[in-house]
Design a protein around this motif. Structure first.
Motif, PDB file in Angstrom:
ATOM      1  N   CYS A  29     104.911  83.001 -83.736  1.00  0.00           N
ATOM      2  CA  CYS A  29     105.191  84.149 -82.867  1.00  0.00           C
ATOM      3  C   CYS A  29     104.472  84.004 -81.534  1.00  0.00           C
ATOM      4  CB  CYS A  29     104.798  85.456 -83.552  1.00  0.00           C
ATOM      5  SG  CYS A  29     103.075  85.548 -84.081  1.00  0.00           S
ATOM      6  N   SER A  30     105.180  84.357 -80.468  1.00  0.00           N
ATOM      7  CA  SER A  30     104.644  84.283 -79.116  1.00  0.00           C
ATOM      8  C   SER A  30     105.685  84.867 -78.180  1.00  0.00           C
ATOM      9  CB  SER A  30     104.355  82.825 -78.715  1.00  0.00           C
ATOM     10  OG  SER A  30     105.571  82.115 -78.563  1.00  0.00           O
ATOM     11  N   GLY A  31     105.377  84.833 -76.890  1.00  0.00           N
ATOM     12  CA  GLY A  31     106.368  85.207 -75.894  1.00  0.00           C
ATOM     13  C   GLY A  31     107.267  84.052 -75.522  1.00  0.00           C
ATOM     14  N   ASP A 236     113.090  79.408 -70.144  1.00  0.00           N
ATOM     15  CA  ASP A 236     112.176  80.535 -69.938  1.00  0.00           C
ATOM     16  C   ASP A 236     111.278  80.306 -68.727  1.00  0.00           C
ATOM     17  OD1 ASP A 236     113.088  82.159 -71.956  1.00  0.00           O
ATOM     18  OD2 ASP A 236     111.555  81.565 -73.413  1.00  0.00           O
ATOM     19  N   THR A 237     110.894  79.055 -68.474  1.00  0.00           N
ATOM     20  CA  THR A 237     110.095  78.756 -67.289  1.00  0.00           C
ATOM     21  C   THR A 237     110.872  79.084 -66.020  1.00  0.00           C
ATOM     22  OG1 THR A 237     108.864  77.019 -68.444  1.00  0.00           O
ATOM     23  CG2 THR A 237     108.909  76.910 -66.042  1.00  0.00           C
ATOM     24  N   ALA A 238     112.170  78.755 -66.017  1.00  0.00           N
ATOM     25  CA  ALA A 238     113.011  79.092 -64.865  1.00  0.00           C
ATOM     26  C   ALA A 238     113.188  80.605 -64.735  1.00  0.00           C
ATOM     27  CB  ALA A 238     114.374  78.408 -64.998  1.00  0.00           C
ATOM     28  N   LEU A 239     113.367  81.273 -65.877  1.00  0.00           N
ATOM     29  CA  LEU A 239     113.520  82.725 -65.841  1.00  0.00           C
ATOM     30  C   LEU A 239     112.243  83.389 -65.344  1.00  0.00           C
ATOM     31  CD1 LEU A 239     115.394  85.117 -66.530  1.00  0.00           C
ATOM     32  CD2 LEU A 239     114.399  85.114 -68.827  1.00  0.00           C
ATOM     33  N   LEU A 240     111.079  82.889 -65.758  1.00  0.00           N
ATOM     34  CA  LEU A 240     109.812  83.445 -65.286  1.00  0.00           C
ATOM     35  C   LEU A 240     109.649  83.221 -63.785  1.00  0.00           C
ATOM     36  CD1 LEU A 240     107.079  84.771 -65.844  1.00  0.00           C
ATOM     37  CD2 LEU A 240     106.195  82.510 -66.474  1.00  0.00           C
ATOM     38  N   SER A 241     110.096  82.073 -63.290  1.00  0.00           N
ATOM     39  CA  SER A 241     110.052  81.816 -61.851  1.00  0.00           C
ATOM     40  C   SER A 241     110.869  82.861 -61.094  1.00  0.00           C
ATOM     41  CB  SER A 241     110.572  80.405 -61.564  1.00  0.00           C
ATOM     42  OG  SER A 241     110.725  80.183 -60.177  1.00  0.00           O
ATOM     43  N   LEU A 242     112.068  83.143 -61.604  1.00  0.00           N
ATOM     44  CA  LEU A 242     112.890  84.191 -60.997  1.00  0.00           C
ATOM     45  C   LEU A 242     112.195  85.542 -61.110  1.00  0.00           C
ATOM     46  CD1 LEU A 242     115.490  85.468 -59.881  1.00  0.00           C
ATOM     47  CD2 LEU A 242     116.399  85.425 -62.217  1.00  0.00           C
ATOM     48  N   TRP A 243     111.658  85.827 -62.285  1.00  0.00           N
ATOM     49  CA  TRP A 243     110.979  87.093 -62.559  1.00  0.00           C
ATOM     50  C   TRP A 243     109.904  87.364 -61.507  1.00  0.00           C
ATOM     51  CZ3 TRP A 243     113.125  89.171 -66.990  1.00  0.00           C
ATOM     52  CH2 TRP A 243     112.564  90.322 -67.518  1.00  0.00           C
ATOM     53  N   ARG A 244     109.061  86.361 -61.285  1.00  0.00           N
ATOM     54  CA  ARG A 244     107.973  86.520 -60.316  1.00  0.00           C
ATOM     55  C   ARG A 244     108.489  86.665 -58.896  1.00  0.00           C
ATOM     56  NH1 ARG A 244     104.174  81.815 -63.088  1.00  0.00           N
ATOM     57  NH2 ARG A 244     103.125  83.181 -64.607  1.00  0.00           N
ATOM     58  N   GLY A 247     109.056  90.118 -57.986  1.00  0.00           N
ATOM     59  CA  GLY A 247     107.895  90.999 -58.004  1.00  0.00           C
ATOM     60  C   GLY A 247     107.616  91.599 -59.362  1.00  0.00           C
ATOM     61  N   ARG A 248     108.219  91.060 -60.409  1.00  0.00           N
ATOM     62  CA  ARG A 248     107.973  91.558 -61.761  1.00  0.00           C
ATOM     63  C   ARG A 248     106.738  90.880 -62.335  1.00  0.00           C
ATOM     64  NH1 ARG A 248     114.124  91.193 -64.316  1.00  0.00           N
ATOM     65  NH2 ARG A 248     115.046  92.852 -63.032  1.00  0.00           N
ATOM     66  N   GLY A 249     105.980  91.614 -63.123  1.00  0.00           N
ATOM     67  CA  GLY A 249     104.735  91.094 -63.664  1.00  0.00           C
ATOM     68  C   GLY A 249     104.935  90.275 -64.920  1.00  0.00           C
ATOM     69  N   ASP A 250     103.937  89.440 -65.220  1.00  0.00           N
ATOM     70  CA  ASP A 250     103.981  88.613 -66.417  1.00  0.00           C
ATOM     71  C   ASP A 250     103.964  89.458 -67.688  1.00  0.00           C
ATOM     72  OD1 ASP A 250     103.941  86.534 -64.645  1.00  0.00           O
ATOM     73  OD2 ASP A 250     102.026  85.686 -65.310  1.00  0.00           O
ATOM     74  N   GLU A 251     103.238  90.574 -67.672  1.00  0.00           N
ATOM     75  CA  GLU A 251     103.205  91.447 -68.846  1.00  0.00           C
ATOM     76  C   GLU A 251     104.596  91.983 -69.153  1.00  0.00           C
ATOM     77  OE1 GLU A 251     100.880  92.179 -71.044  1.00  0.00           O
ATOM     78  OE2 GLU A 251      99.517  90.751 -70.096  1.00  0.00           O
ATOM     79  N   HIS A 252     105.329  92.316 -68.118  1.00  0.00           N
ATOM     80  CA  HIS A 252     106.701  92.796 -68.303  1.00  0.00           C
ATOM     81  C   HIS A 252     107.570  91.689 -68.890  1.00  0.00           C
ATOM     82  CE1 HIS A 252     110.664  94.392 -66.406  1.00  0.00           C
ATOM     83  NE2 HIS A 252     110.502  94.869 -67.613  1.00  0.00           N
ATOM     84  N   PHE A 253     107.348  90.451 -68.441  1.00  0.00           N
ATOM     85  CA  PHE A 253     108.104  89.320 -68.975  1.00  0.00           C
ATOM     86  C   PHE A 253     107.843  89.158 -70.474  1.00  0.00           C
ATOM     87  CE2 PHE A 253     108.624  84.754 -69.899  1.00  0.00           C
ATOM     88  CZ  PHE A 253     109.925  84.550 -69.430  1.00  0.00           C
ATOM     89  N   GLY A 316     114.284  97.782 -71.453  1.00  0.00           N
ATOM     90  CA  GLY A 316     113.647  98.948 -72.054  1.00  0.00           C
ATOM     91  C   GLY A 316     113.282 100.011 -71.052  1.00  0.00           C
ATOM     92  N   ALA A 317     112.150 100.626 -71.271  1.00  0.00           N
ATOM     93  CA  ALA A 317     111.734 101.766 -70.461  1.00  0.00           C
ATOM     94  C   ALA A 317     110.920 101.370 -69.248  1.00  0.00           C
ATOM     95  CB  ALA A 317     110.930 102.738 -71.324  1.00  0.00           C
ATOM     96  N   ALA A 318     110.821 100.065 -68.974  1.00  0.00           N
ATOM     97  CA  ALA A 318     110.022  99.632 -67.815  1.00  0.00           C
ATOM     98  C   ALA A 318     110.578 100.251 -66.546  1.00  0.00           C
ATOM     99  CB  ALA A 318     110.047  98.111 -67.719  1.00  0.00           C
ATOM    100  N   SER A 319     109.716 100.770 -65.731  1.00  0.00           N
ATOM    101  CA  SER A 319     110.148 101.435 -64.506  1.00  0.00           C
ATOM    102  C   SER A 319     109.714 100.617 -63.290  1.00  0.00           C
ATOM    103  CB  SER A 319     109.526 102.837 -64.422  1.00  0.00           C
ATOM    104  OG  SER A 319     108.113 102.742 -64.441  1.00  0.00           O
ATOM    105  N   GLY A 320     110.350 100.898 -62.177  1.00  0.00           N
ATOM    106  CA  GLY A 320     110.009 100.232 -60.954  1.00  0.00           C
ATOM    107  C   GLY A 320     110.384  98.775 -60.920  1.00  0.00           C
ATOM    108  N   THR A 321     111.370  98.364 -61.718  1.00  0.00           N
ATOM    109  CA  THR A 321     111.783  96.960 -61.779  1.00  0.00           C
ATOM    110  C   THR A 321     112.823  96.675 -60.721  1.00  0.00           C
ATOM    111  OG1 THR A 321     111.380  96.960 -64.161  1.00  0.00           O
ATOM    112  CG2 THR A 321     112.719  95.201 -63.276  1.00  0.00           C
TER     113      THR A 321
END
Length: 322
Positions: A29-31, A236-244, A247-253, A316-321
């Motif tokens: 189990c992990s992210g 997932d590495t590419a998706l995280l690059s897009l995520w950042r 302006g989305r945080g790693d915790e949200h990822f 989910g319920a994450a706001s400000g995304t």
């Protein structure tokens, strides 16, 4: 019966099926991709039990090594069990069933359920997986193909070759309505599971592209091939690059919930390879919290398509995304 500190496997009356009681351990189990690797191990175990083939040391009639490679991997997350929602000590019941998929392939279905969940008896049916999934369960569909190297030490030019003791004829047949053969073939031809914008969705921003250098410390398996679970990590590495970049945080990822992910494997690579990963993103017009990321991975030097994936996420319920 196979036993370890974390898993107990029991052969059922259906020779093509296995049922397990599993305690989730740190290596599952992990992210990231740990759970996908473990499910892949269960797939190999299920195919070995159902076909009578030693999948870990299979060889052609001429004595050359052959490998049970992954060609298609689909995951459908549930409300309770989903890929990045497992924690140490969670108790699961895992049901697996292997189906015919030609003389050189196999299709395996898995259901991961909370151990205490009341489920119907009998083998896992394709109709449940595709038409009536239990909302608390995670479902997986794997298509595996036997492959061999055409040149020693090279991951280029791999070809299909099954071991002579691969006993597939007695396995249950997958109803054609549930076969992913056409879906994956179209994705390979188009370089995408979504050549057109999915119905009900709208673009969620500009396309994103990044490069990834094959990591020989992490991405290769014991046979020297790019490990099937590493494809999940690369995407997932590419998706995280897009995520950042949004302006989305790693915790949200790490809190992302995978509703549905499809991954098609179309090529392998040698050490030193560099990949270009392109990402397109849409969200549901009526509910922007539901997104689909559509990605393709190509060899940067040759342009060869190596893999494509589509990931449906519930933010989910994450706001400000953004």
């Amino acid at each position: 019966m196979l036993q370890s500190s974390t898993t107990e496997s029991v052969r059922t009356a259906d020779h093509a099926s296995l049922s397990r009681r599993v305690t989730v351990s740190p290596g599952m189990c992990s992210g990231g991709s740990l759970i996908f690797g473990r499910i892949g191990d269960w797939t190999w175990e299920a195919v070995a039990a159902a076909s009578g083939t030693n999948v870990h040391a299979a060889r052609t009639a001429e004595g050359h090594p052959v490998y049970l490679s992954f060609y298609y991997y689909r995951v459908r997350g549930g409300r309770t069990v989903h890929p990045h929602g497992l924690a140490f000590g969670d108790e699961l019941r895992v049901d697996s069933r292997v189906f015919q998929f030609g003389s050189q392939s196999a299709l395996t279905l898995h259901r991961l359920a909370p151990a205490e969940l009341d489920l119907p008896g009998g083998p896992l049916e394709p109709s449940e997986v595709h038409d009536e999934p239990h909302p608390d369960c995670l479902y997986v569909e794997n298509v595996n193909r036997w492959i061999a190297r055409s040149r020693p030490g090279s991951n280029q030019g791999l070809f299909e070759a099954a071991p002579p003791d691969f006993a597939y004829a007695g396995l249950p047949r997958m109803p054609s309505v549930y076969s992913p053969r056409t879906l994956v073939g179209r994705a390979r031809q188009a370089g995408s599971f979504h050549p057109e914008v999915p119905q009900g969705l709208v673009p969620a921003g500009p396309d994103h592209t990044c490069e990834y250098v094959l990591d020989v410390n992490r991405d290769l398996n014991g046979a020297g091939l790019v490990y099937f679970a590493a494809y999940f990590s690369i995407f997932d590495t590419a998706l995280l690059s897009l995520w950042r970049s949004l302006g989305r945080g790693d915790e949200h990822f790490l809190r992302r919930r995978v509703v549905d992910q499809k991954l098609g494997y179309f090529g392998n690579a040698d050490p030193g390879a560099v990949f270009t990963v392109s990402v397109r993103r849409w969200h549901r017009e009526a509910d922007p919290r539901i997104e689909i990321a559509d990605m393709a991975m190509r060899d940067t030097a040759t342009g060869e398509l190596l893999a494509v994936t589509s990931i449906e996420l519930d933010l989910g319920a994450a706001s400000g995304t953004p």
